[in-house]
Design a protein around this motif. Structure first.
Motif, PDB file in Angstrom:
ATOM      1  N   GLN A 104       0.843  -1.187   0.000  1.00  0.00           N
ATOM      2  CA  GLN A 104       0.000   0.000   0.000  1.00  0.00           C
ATOM      3  C   GLN A 104       0.882   1.241   0.000  1.00  0.00           C
ATOM      4  N   ASN A 105       0.383   2.328  -0.576  1.00  0.00           N
ATOM      5  CA  ASN A 105       1.193   3.554  -0.593  1.00  0.00           C
ATOM      6  C   ASN A 105       0.309   4.788  -0.595  1.00  0.00           C
ATOM      7  N   LEU A 106       0.944   5.901  -0.350  1.00  0.00           N
ATOM      8  CA  LEU A 106       0.251   7.182  -0.289  1.00  0.00           C
ATOM      9  C   LEU A 106       0.944   8.193  -1.186  1.00  0.00           C
ATOM     10  N   LYS A 107       0.112   9.074  -1.776  1.00  0.00           N
ATOM     11  CA  LYS A 107       0.629  10.186  -2.557  1.00  0.00           C
ATOM     12  C   LYS A 107      -0.065  11.455  -2.095  1.00  0.00           C
ATOM     13  N   ILE A 108       0.481  12.580  -2.488  1.00  0.00           N
ATOM     14  CA  ILE A 108      -0.121  13.866  -2.182  1.00  0.00           C
ATOM     15  C   ILE A 108      -0.195  14.677  -3.466  1.00  0.00           C
ATOM     16  N   ALA A 109      -1.346  15.300  -3.702  1.00  0.00           N
ATOM     17  CA  ALA A 109      -1.549  16.135  -4.895  1.00  0.00           C
ATOM     18  C   ALA A 109      -1.971  17.516  -4.441  1.00  0.00           C
ATOM     19  N   GLY A 110      -1.454  18.529  -5.123  1.00  0.00           N
ATOM     20  CA  GLY A 110      -1.801  19.897  -4.737  1.00  0.00           C
ATOM     21  C   GLY A 110      -1.664  20.865  -5.891  1.00  0.00           C
ATOM     22  N   ASN A 111      -1.921  22.140  -5.606  1.00  0.00           N
ATOM     23  CA  ASN A 111      -1.962  23.146  -6.664  1.00  0.00           C
ATOM     24  C   ASN A 111      -0.611  23.762  -6.977  1.00  0.00           C
ATOM     25  N   ILE A 112       0.462  23.347  -6.284  1.00  0.00           N
ATOM     26  CA  ILE A 112       1.790  23.890  -6.572  1.00  0.00           C
ATOM     27  C   ILE A 112       2.586  22.864  -7.383  1.00  0.00           C
ATOM     28  N   PRO A 113       3.592  23.309  -8.161  1.00  0.00           N
ATOM     29  CA  PRO A 113       4.351  22.381  -9.007  1.00  0.00           C
ATOM     30  C   PRO A 113       4.975  21.226  -8.224  1.00  0.00           C
ATOM     31  N   GLN A 114       5.412  21.483  -6.997  1.00  0.00           N
ATOM     32  CA  GLN A 114       6.047  20.425  -6.204  1.00  0.00           C
ATOM     33  C   GLN A 114       5.084  19.293  -5.850  1.00  0.00           C
ATOM     34  N   LEU A 169      -2.069  30.460  -1.453  1.00  0.00           N
ATOM     35  CA  LEU A 169      -2.876  29.474  -0.739  1.00  0.00           C
ATOM     36  C   LEU A 169      -2.535  28.077  -1.266  1.00  0.00           C
ATOM     37  N   LEU A 170      -2.005  27.242  -0.397  1.00  0.00           N
ATOM     38  CA  LEU A 170      -1.705  25.861  -0.776  1.00  0.00           C
ATOM     39  C   LEU A 170      -2.968  25.007  -0.592  1.00  0.00           C
ATOM     40  N   GLN A 171      -3.360  24.322  -1.648  1.00  0.00           N
ATOM     41  CA  GLN A 171      -4.491  23.398  -1.586  1.00  0.00           C
ATOM     42  C   GLN A 171      -3.971  22.009  -1.935  1.00  0.00           C
ATOM     43  N   TYR A 172      -4.333  21.013  -1.123  1.00  0.00           N
ATOM     44  CA  TYR A 172      -3.781  19.687  -1.364  1.00  0.00           C
ATOM     45  C   TYR A 172      -4.725  18.616  -0.828  1.00  0.00           C
ATOM     46  N   THR A 173      -4.485  17.397  -1.269  1.00  0.00           N
ATOM     47  CA  THR A 173      -5.256  16.248  -0.798  1.00  0.00           C
ATOM     48  C   THR A 173      -4.365  15.014  -0.844  1.00  0.00           C
ATOM     49  N   TYR A 174      -4.716  14.017  -0.062  1.00  0.00           N
ATOM     50  CA  TYR A 174      -3.957  12.771  -0.015  1.00  0.00           C
ATOM     51  C   TYR A 174      -4.671  11.690  -0.832  1.00  0.00           C
ATOM     52  N   ILE A 175      -3.855  10.803  -1.419  1.00  0.00           N
ATOM     53  CA  ILE A 175      -4.394   9.728  -2.255  1.00  0.00           C
ATOM     54  C   ILE A 175      -3.788   8.405  -1.794  1.00  0.00           C
ATOM     55  N   TYR A 176      -4.641   7.475  -1.489  1.00  0.00           N
ATOM     56  CA  TYR A 176      -4.213   6.167  -0.976  1.00  0.00           C
ATOM     57  C   TYR A 176      -4.457   5.089  -2.021  1.00  0.00           C
ATOM     58  N   THR A 177      -3.480   4.215  -2.224  1.00  0.00           N
ATOM     59  CA  THR A 177      -3.617   3.065  -3.113  1.00  0.00           C
ATOM     60  C   THR A 177      -3.400   1.795  -2.302  1.00  0.00           C
ATOM     61  N   VAL A 214       3.324  20.226   9.477  1.00  0.00           N
ATOM     62  CA  VAL A 214       1.871  19.995   9.421  1.00  0.00           C
ATOM     63  C   VAL A 214       1.624  18.536   9.742  1.00  0.00           C
ATOM     64  N   LEU A 215       0.797  18.301  10.731  1.00  0.00           N
ATOM     65  CA  LEU A 215       0.451  16.932  11.116  1.00  0.00           C
ATOM     66  C   LEU A 215      -1.024  16.725  10.807  1.00  0.00           C
ATOM     67  N   ASP A 216      -1.298  15.964   9.735  1.00  0.00           N
ATOM     68  CA  ASP A 216      -2.662  15.766   9.255  1.00  0.00           C
ATOM     69  C   ASP A 216      -3.226  14.418   9.705  1.00  0.00           C
ATOM     70  N   THR A 217      -4.526  14.359   9.792  1.00  0.00           N
ATOM     71  CA  THR A 217      -5.245  13.112  10.058  1.00  0.00           C
ATOM     72  C   THR A 217      -6.071  12.769   8.828  1.00  0.00           C
ATOM     73  N   TRP A 218      -5.922  11.554   8.347  1.00  0.00           N
ATOM     74  CA  TRP A 218      -6.706  11.091   7.199  1.00  0.00           C
ATOM     75  C   TRP A 218      -8.191  11.132   7.563  1.00  0.00           C
ATOM     76  N   ILE A 219      -8.996  11.697   6.681  1.00  0.00           N
ATOM     77  CA  ILE A 219     -10.457  11.689   6.865  1.00  0.00           C
ATOM     78  C   ILE A 219     -11.051  10.720   5.860  1.00  0.00           C
ATOM     79  N   ASP A 220     -11.580   9.639   6.369  1.00  0.00           N
ATOM     80  CA  ASP A 220     -12.112   8.596   5.498  1.00  0.00           C
ATOM     81  C   ASP A 220     -13.423   9.034   4.865  1.00  0.00           C
ATOM     82  N   MET A 221     -13.624   8.626   3.618  1.00  0.00           N
ATOM     83  CA  MET A 221     -14.839   8.971   2.895  1.00  0.00           C
ATOM     84  C   MET A 221     -16.093   8.520   3.643  1.00  0.00           C
TER      85      MET A 221
END
Length: 892
Positions: free
Chosen positions: A15-25, A61-69, A96-103
């Motif tokens: 299993q793995n995690l990715k992060i997607a956001g509005n900045i090039p990085q 403004l940084l906007q981002y979300t996490y993606i789990y596979t 930044v210490l985030d908590t995953w919010i399940d759908m």
């Protein structure tokens, strides 16, 4: 600036995690370029981002979300709105210490429209960022009471040493609660919890669960801790009323319930503490101008509202009331009818609407509110109006019968909707009608919300094959197939709804835009909605166009049976023996009841001593056409039924697109074709049959649903309930829970095998419990139709000894309703007929007259109306007080 993002998330190998956001990085807003995160420890994944001052200026403004596979390749996105970080309010080199919010988190539902607009406490923003504070703790508490406040209490002096009254007070930023904390010089880590105080600062309760921990050094770093939801176990429970609009009856009705009547219903519902009104679909179904159009699930447009529900008197007002006075004089007689007289009501209403349009047409396009409505809805409104005109002009909804316009194009719409068109006035009439329907339903919705009541709609799974949607874009549908349902206890031959099935592959190409447009349109009038037959998003029962009965269908998609499987099981039969109707003299004798000669007129003998249908009768549709041309009588009806049975006397369906691949006929063990096989072949077929229906398809069906439903959920803020009744695949409950959709639980339709009744006390919170639906008998009718079942229910579910009463008396009904009202489910919803059954004065003398629909009858006339005016219902003091007591005393 260095930004370190940590996500609390435990994973397994693969299993793995990715992060997607509005900045090039972080991929620049492109999910395909999401950045892999690094495994940090058993509880955290991490990514570090270095930003220059120019990048911070470009992306303030940084906007981002996490993606789990997961290890099966399934992809899940972190839920909620995109996470945001405002650089202006962020300290340099922040962790930044985030908590995953399940759908599927229960709390996500408390951010849907009913809770945001009606049930969540309205409070002012109190949060103001302090640059001197280096630690921010952020948490959501959507159902926190208006007189309550959150504090953070923890294991050091700053956080009160676990004394709630001395904890750090939190402030509300419009969505979340935030605590701002100085750098901590006396602690290497923080152990803490959120707790609730009243408005005077007195302790009320801790959040449940183990303590939270912030283990990084706290004295030299800035932290933004996003803790997800406070674990407060706040639960809303409400009572709902299920009723079709056409069933309403008020003193102002015109022979049918109207949108304006919803306001009167709201007045009564509010009086007895009902918090939701659930309606059936209200889209236009005018196809033939006959009572066949009373079927509310056969909409000719997924967007247009039904003229049946418009109040002509409201449109007329005092200024134009005289114009339609003769029509209004018919109101009294129509209202005295036991049920809806659909054809008469529609005839009078359309006549009145034409007259009112003549009187008001010249002012229509000067009305700013109309112009706004027209521009906003032009994409569906103009094609709908042109279609409606052509349907009436050619006296057929079937475009094959039109001389002009049978192929849709924008140029055609432009031609007919032009003000210079000879037909413009007849087309503009439909703009006028839809505008007033819009105003009246919108006003009813606003009135309901003003009185604290949720309005819940119903999205039909299908559309009319001869309708606007299939005309505009036929590529979205399989017009050679029909949607339906497999056989069950309510329809032993299955159901054929006649709708085309969806071409999901084509819909996927534009990210299900048509469905999202439907949801958006619905949100104009509703706070919540029921997805009719949500199982259709997993797989649909698909029936060939040349078949009449639902039994002739199969599930699509489905992994087929291949020839090798048959060979391996020792099933060495010809394709005709398996896939063609098996007819010999023994079958004819068994199935005909002595009328073999009558059947043989439709057959011809084959070389193997059997029979096959003549070419002119080789489908159920051809047989239906033959008998439609004859005089209807019992003999013809019975003969047609037997011939249909012969057509369905098969073992397998051929896969239409794949050679030597097959699909099982449902309930194959009940066919004469099966009974005429050797026992060893029967056993082998049953083994394959069980694997086909109950094992091999689960992964395919789950994948189908997860491809469509998450995207659709993200497109709306309405509360979603999925009607998951019928033959439910094993994967459905898991997917529903994963998505956080409310499921349906019907007491006499348990989903667990070998269970006679569902106990509402065992319902999950994210569910709707009900004793009956519009597709079923009411409590009183059910009690009479199956004596053994009602006796078992009386002894087992009501814990009563002896013989059950012959009728579902007031005591029985009250007991059943209380079982549902006391359920832990979010909603307990009742048909109004079942509520009336608590009072002898409100019961109809014949329980069978309470029925709204009979699913097994495709020609059923939908016409039930409540037996008294709602204004008179408001005066039923004893009944209203009893119902209110039931609801309030059970915490609803």
């Amino acid at each position: 600036m260095l930004l370190s993002l940590y996500l609390r998330f435990s994973t397994k190998p693969g299993q793995n995690l990715k992060i997607a956001g509005n900045i090039p990085q972080l991929g620049g807003g492109n999910f395909a370029d999401a950045v892999p995160m690094i495994y940090h420890d058993q509880q955290h994944w991490r990514v570090d981002i270095q930003l220059s001052s120019n990048e911070i200026k470009k992306f303030p403004l940084l906007q981002y979300t996490y993606i789990y596979t997961d290890d099966q390749g399934n992809i899940v996105e972190d839920w909620g709105e995109y996470r945001r970080i405002d650089w202006m309010n962020t300290m340099p080199d922040t962790i930044v210490l985030d908590t995953w919010i399940d759908m599927g988190s229960i709390e996500n539902n408390f951010y849907t429209t009913p809770f945001k607009e009606l049930y969540a406490s309205k409070r002012k923003k109190t949060f103001k960022r302090s640059k001197s504070k280096h630690i921010l703790l952020k948490v959501f508490a959507p159902l926190l009471g208006k007189e309550e406040q959150l504090v953070v209490v923890g294991n050091n002096k700053y956080f009160g040493n676990w004394t709630p009254e001395k904890g750090v007070k939190m402030n509300y930023d419009g969505a979340a609660w935030i605590a701002q904390v100085d750098k901590l010089t006396d602690a290497s880590f923080l152990e803490y919890k959120y707790c609730v105080l009243n408005k005077d600062g007195a302790f009320l309760r801790y959040e449940h669960g183990s303590n939270r921990v912030l283990s990084q050094p706290l004295n030299d770093t800035s932290f933004l801790v996003q803790d997800g939801f406070a674990r407060l176990v706040d639960r809303f429970r409400g009572t709902g009323l299920a009723i079709p609009v056409f069933s309403l009856r008020t003193k102002k009705s015109f022979g049918v319930g109207e949108f304006n009547d919803i306001k009167t219903l709201v007045d009564w519902a509010s009086k007895v503490s009902i918090k939701m009104i659930q309606l059936l679909p209200v889209n236009d179904t005018i196809s033939t101008h006959t009572k066949a159009d009373s079927y509310p699930y056969a909409a000719i447009s997924a967007f247009a509202l039904h003229p049946l529900y418009v109040s002509i008197e409201a449109i007329a007002g005092t200024k134009h009331k005289k114009i339609i006075s003769k029509i209004i004089s018919q109101k009294s007689a129509l209202n005295e009818s036991e049920g809806v007289c659909y054809e008469q009501v529609m005839q009078f209403k359309l006549q009145a609407l034409n007259m009112l349009f003549d009187a008001q047409e010249h002012n229509l396009f000067d009305d700013e509110e109309f112009l706004e409505f027209f521009q906003k809805n032009k994409a569906w409104l103009e094609p709908y109006a042109v279609f409606s005109f052509l349907r009436d002009h050619y006296k057929s909804p079937d475009i094959a019968n039109w001389e002009e316009g049978n192929v849709f194009s924008q140029s055609l719409i432009k031609k007919f909707s032009s003000k210079k068109s000879l037909h413009y006035k007849k087309i503009a009439l439909h703009y006028f009608i839809q505008f007033h329907l819009h105003l009246q339903l919108k006003a009813a919705h606003e009135y309901a919300n003003k009185n604290g009541i949720v309005l819940k709609g119903d999205i039909a799974i299908g559309v009319n094959r001869n309708g606007v949607d299939t005309w505009i874009d036929p590529s979205l549908y399989h017009l050679d197939m029909q949607a339906g349902a497999p056989p069950d206890d309510f329809a032993v031959k299955g159901q054929n709804w006649g709708f085309p099935t969806y071409n999901w592959a084509t819909m996927r190409k534009n990210n299900y835009a048509w469905w999202k447009q439907r949801f958006e349109q619905m949100s104009n009038y509703f706070d919540a909605f029921r997805i009719d037959h949500i199982l259709g998003f997993f797989r649909i029962w698909s029936i060939p166009i040349d078949a009449v009965e639902g039994i002739m269908g199969r599930f699509v998609p489905a992994i087929p049976i291949v020839q090798k499987e048959l060979d391996n099981k020792g099933i060495h039969l010809t394709v005709d023996r398996l896939c063609a109707p098996y007819i010999n003299d023994a079958v004819l004798w068994e199935i005909s009841g002595g009328n073999e000669a009558g059947l043989k007129k439709f057959l011809h003998p084959t070389s193997d001593g059997c029979y096959a249908f003549k070419a002119e009768f080789d489908s159920q549709r051809k047989i239906e056409k033959h008998f439609n041309a004859l005089e209807e009588n019992d003999e013809h009806t019975e003969l047609k039924k037997v011939l249909f049975n012969l057509h369905s006397n098969i073992i397998l369906h051929k896969d239409p697109s794949r050679k030597n691949q097959y699909h099982f006929r449902f309930n194959v063990h009940q066919t004469l074709s099966f009974h005429h096989l050797p026992s060893n072949v029967q056993q082998s077929l049953i083994e394959l049959y069980n694997d086909y229906f109950f094992q091999r398809q689960e992964h395919v069906w789950r994948s189908e649903a997860m491809e469509k439903l998450p995207s659709l959920k993200r497109s709306t803020e309405m509360l979603i309930c999925g009607e998951d009744l019928g033959m439910v695949p094993h994967c459905v409950p898991d997917v529903m829970a994963h998505l956080g959709f409310l499921c349906m639980e019907v007491q006499r339709m348990p989903k667990q095998i070998n269970t006679q009744f569902f106990d509402p006390a065992h319902a999950s919170y994210l569910s709707v419990v009900t004793p009956s639906t519009h597709d079923m008998s009411t409590i009183r009718e059910w009690w009479l139709e199956d004596r053994k079942s009602s006796q078992d229910f009386y002894n087992q579910e009501m814990w009563q000894y002896g013989d059950a009463p012959h009728d579902a008396n007031v005591h029985v009904v009250k007991s059943i309703l209380l079982q549902h009202i006391s359920s832990p489910a979010m909603w307990a919803v009742f048909q109004i007929q079942d509520l009336f059954a608590m009072d002898e004065s409100l019961r109809l003398s014949d329980p069978h007259q309470e029925r709204i629909n009979i699913p097994g009858d495709p020609k059923h006339y939908w016409r039930y109306r409540i037996p008294l005016n709602i204004e008179d219902l408001q005066q039923k003091k004893e009944f209203n007080e009893l119902l209110k007591h039931f609801i309030i005393s059970n915490g609803r």
